[in-house]
Write an enzyme that holds these catalytic residues in place. Structure first.
Site, PDB file in Angstrom:
ATOM      1  N   ASP B  94       7.492 -15.376  68.601  1.00 35.35           N
ATOM      2  CA  ASP B  94       7.154 -16.677  68.813  1.00 35.35           C
ATOM      3  C   ASP B  94       5.671 -16.763  69.217  1.00 35.35           C
ATOM      4  OD1 ASP B  94       6.725 -15.751  71.140  1.00 35.35           O
ATOM      5  OD2 ASP B  94       8.307 -16.717  72.396  1.00 35.35           O
ATOM      6  N   ASP B 266      18.339 -17.506  67.519  1.00 33.62           N
ATOM      7  CA  ASP B 266      17.886 -16.498  68.658  1.00 33.62           C
ATOM      8  C   ASP B 266      18.339 -17.008  69.870  1.00 33.62           C
ATOM      9  OD1 ASP B 266      15.495 -18.301  68.973  1.00 33.62           O
ATOM     10  OD2 ASP B 266      15.189 -16.799  70.684  1.00 33.62           O
ATOM     11  N   CYS B 305      37.734  -7.791  69.675  1.00 31.61           N
ATOM     12  CA  CYS B 305      36.372  -7.134  69.473  1.00 31.61           C
ATOM     13  C   CYS B 305      36.561  -5.739  68.931  1.00 31.61           C
ATOM     14  CB  CYS B 305      35.433  -7.518  70.579  1.00 31.61           C
ATOM     15  SG  CYS B 305      33.909  -6.840  70.254  1.00 31.61           S
ATOM     16  N   CYS B 307      33.442  -3.689  68.732  1.00 33.61           N
ATOM     17  CA  CYS B 307      32.308  -3.208  69.378  1.00 33.61           C
ATOM     18  C   CYS B 307      32.671  -1.948  70.161  1.00 33.61           C
ATOM     19  CB  CYS B 307      31.462  -4.137  70.181  1.00 33.61           C
ATOM     20  SG  CYS B 307      31.985  -4.271  71.816  1.00 33.61           S
ATOM     21  N   CYS B 310      34.003  -2.746  73.541  1.00 35.52           N
ATOM     22  CA  CYS B 310      35.487  -3.174  73.670  1.00 35.52           C
ATOM     23  C   CYS B 310      36.505  -1.893  73.226  1.00 35.52           C
ATOM     24  CB  CYS B 310      35.814  -4.301  72.799  1.00 35.52           C
ATOM     25  SG  CYS B 310      35.131  -5.642  73.960  1.00 35.52           S
ATOM     26  N   HIS B 336      28.302  -5.644  73.961  1.00 34.30           N
ATOM     27  CA  HIS B 336      29.434  -6.554  73.385  1.00 34.30           C
ATOM     28  C   HIS B 336      29.016  -7.872  73.383  1.00 34.30           C
ATOM     29  CE1 HIS B 336      33.188  -8.806  73.493  1.00 34.30           C
ATOM     30  NE2 HIS B 336      32.515  -9.567  74.312  1.00 34.30           N
TER      31      HIS B 336
END
Lengths: 378, 378
Positions: B94, B266, B305, B307, B310, B336
């Site tokens: 940024d 973002d 999920c 991931c 999980c 997660h």
């Protein structure tokens, strides 16, 4: 698995050093081995995947902490410690004894056990051999430890009392143990006193545990005293069982311990130093990475290290993370420090298998002396 | 790479939603995409390997923070931000504007730039368009942002002043930019005022940046106001350039933004919630994992999920880590939460490519309504 659980096969020896395989229900430990400590069912700042990536085989967890929180019955209900912390390899739990003597408040010891106050909420708690085994059976580690008393190593009268209790408690642990998928290790105590250590090693050896531990070292005695005790105990404990030197240590402790017959080590030092911004090198140097000298240093923590941290990150970046209070600093330093000790133990194992551990150890101490690391005892 | 850097190819459209590819010197961004924020050159508590494992493609870093520490010149000297933080994929920095207006003290704005005191050490600092570009060129991200001023969205007089300055600053950024391997994105401002947003989008579009951002949203306005502005800006900004909605969001913000033409998002929310013990689910639920109801809960954070967290860890374990103050809690929750948003953006992309984003969005809001998540605005 072809070999029954808790068989210990010695593959090679060199002088007192041994390379072996210890078979557990969750896999084989190739010894000598260094085990990271996961006090509260987590090796601080690392995932199990990260532990696997640095070739971790054995993980420790603490009975005292897990009994207080979240409780061993809850862990049992959720499928045991392996499932709970998602570690599919071997786990060792200590007996809680050491923490009772180092962390708990208002401790009262009698021959039957110990009453104390929790360091978390002040609640009154009781640990004794039967309770320690019951907790460890709920947790379900592969290797569990006899409940012992670790005393000031120099206070002869107290050392004797604690040793006598440790022996009686070891027998009670053996009697109440029920699970056949856990190996109960006995613990030798006796402070810095050779006659006590002789007596304790003989007593524990006679109880025929599947493995034996040497407790009460690295608690304030000199390195020379530790070596004397290790040499003495090494002659008494059975050769065909693994020996575990509790709470030790540093790179030089590994080389010194293995050359005196030790097979298994654990220590909080690598992860604790990591959280205090300090990198360990293979030869025992310590880098305080926050020092201004590393501000623009593009080098890895240790030039000779092939861990994830050293392959990819500079000292300057890790220093920046520390100063910026980024959690990643502790993670990257923990990966490096643990890898250093795990990899050192593994390389020593290879040198024993290859018959050149003598050369390995000589070179190790030669480099330390060139680095002036053996002045003043470290 | 066959396509020249900063080409944006739209692969499929459905109503206003688009699936595309944005080519950068460090790889292709498949849009829509959600980018984790690495404020200080570290996505908090995660290694780059862990980011790769959750399919992160773009990472954000903050000019303001990195300029103050460790300094953009140091990062340049060490090979640039990609090398410094070991992220080999695309990076976006940024402009520092938003942090100057939200973090810095004793801020004084003039038409030329901003003088302020560092929130770290109180030192006097100056940022202006030229300085912001110079810092971002030292950092070396693939996408850099024009220096802008983000105002209170409801204060009409201030919104106008800030917008006028933002437009003048955007032109100065274009003029001083030297690196051809960085894409400079312009930023549309204008608060909640439709006439200002129209004017700002037209002005920024005329400057022909290779990509355009929508700033000054998710800063206090209602969801309905945000949607109105997005729809307005979407009609003005060029179709053939990527659109980046800054600092947004939540799962519902992603679906709402993409259906209004946004390509890049973002937000610090997933990692910030993780450090506050909160799991996000795909449909926008938030679980405060420290709650007693999860004490013995063997379920993963989110049943649907896939991931790492999980697949392997229970709510009970994560709750235990939080209560035990283990850093691993933040790591597992960050994995997660980020996976949830990255994966949602990816699934939306697939639905646009397959021509069924309408169904996807309808089903998404249907499930939210069954979960009673759209009451009261969230």
């Amino acid at each position: 698995m072809i070999n029954p659980p808790f068989t210990f096969k010695i593959e090679a020896r060199q002088d007192r050093a041994r390379a072996g395989k210890f078979y557990t229900p969750h896999g084989v430990l190739n010894t000598p081995v260094f085990a990271p400590v996961g006090t509260q069912a987590s090796v601080k700042s690392l995932t199990p995947d990260q532990l696997t990536n640095i070739n971790t085989s054995l993980v420790l967890a603490n009975t005292y902490h897990l009994h207080l929180h979240p409780g061993d019955e809850l862990i049992k209900e959720l499928g045991g410690l392996h499932r709970f912390m998602y570690w599919s390899g071997p786990i060792l739990t200590d007996s809680g004894g050491f923490q009772v003597f180092s962390l708990a408040k208002n401790r009262h010891i009698d021959n039957d056990g110990v009453t104390f106050r929790s360091h978390i909420d002040g609640s009154t708690q009781r640990l004794d051999p039967e309770k320690s085994i019951s907790i460890q059976e709920n947790l379900g580690a592969d290797i569990i430890m006899a409940f012992d008393e670790c005393s000031d190593p120099y206070d002869k009268e107290y050392v004797r009392e604690a040793m006598v209790r440790t022996h009686a408690w070891a027998e009670r642990c053996l009697q109440v143990k029920t699970r056949s998928d856990q190996a109960l290790f006995g613990i030798v105590q006796g402070g810095i006193f050779e006659d006590f250590r002789q007596e304790s090693a003989e007593h524990i050896a006679d109880l025929e545990f599947p493995g034996n531990a040497i407790g009460g070292l690295s608690v304030g005695e000199t390195k020379s005293e530790m070596h004397t005790i290790l040499e003495l105990v090494d002659r008494v404990l059975p050769e065909n069982k693994p020996r575990y030197l509790m709470g030790v240590g540093t790179p030089e402790d590994l080389v010194n311990g293995i050359s005196r017959g030790v097979d298994i080590f654990d220590c909080v030092l690598p992860t604790r130093l990591a959280r205090h911004n300090t990198a360990m090198t293979r030869y025992g140097q310590r880098l305080n990475v926050v020092n201004a000298q590393y501000t623009r240093d593009a080098q890895p923590l240790d030039q000779q290290c092939d861990c994830y941290t050293c392959q990819n990150f500079s000292r300057a970046y890790i220093r920046h993370l520390i100063i910026s209070k980024e959690m990643l600093a502790a993670t990257l330093l923990s990966i490096h420090n643990l890898h250093t000790l795990i990899n050192l133990a593994h390389d020593i194992r290879l040198s024993i298998l290859a018959g050149n551990f003598d050369d390995f150890a000589n070179r190790f101490f030669q480099i330390r002396s060139e680095l002036e690391l053996d002045q003043g005892g470290n």
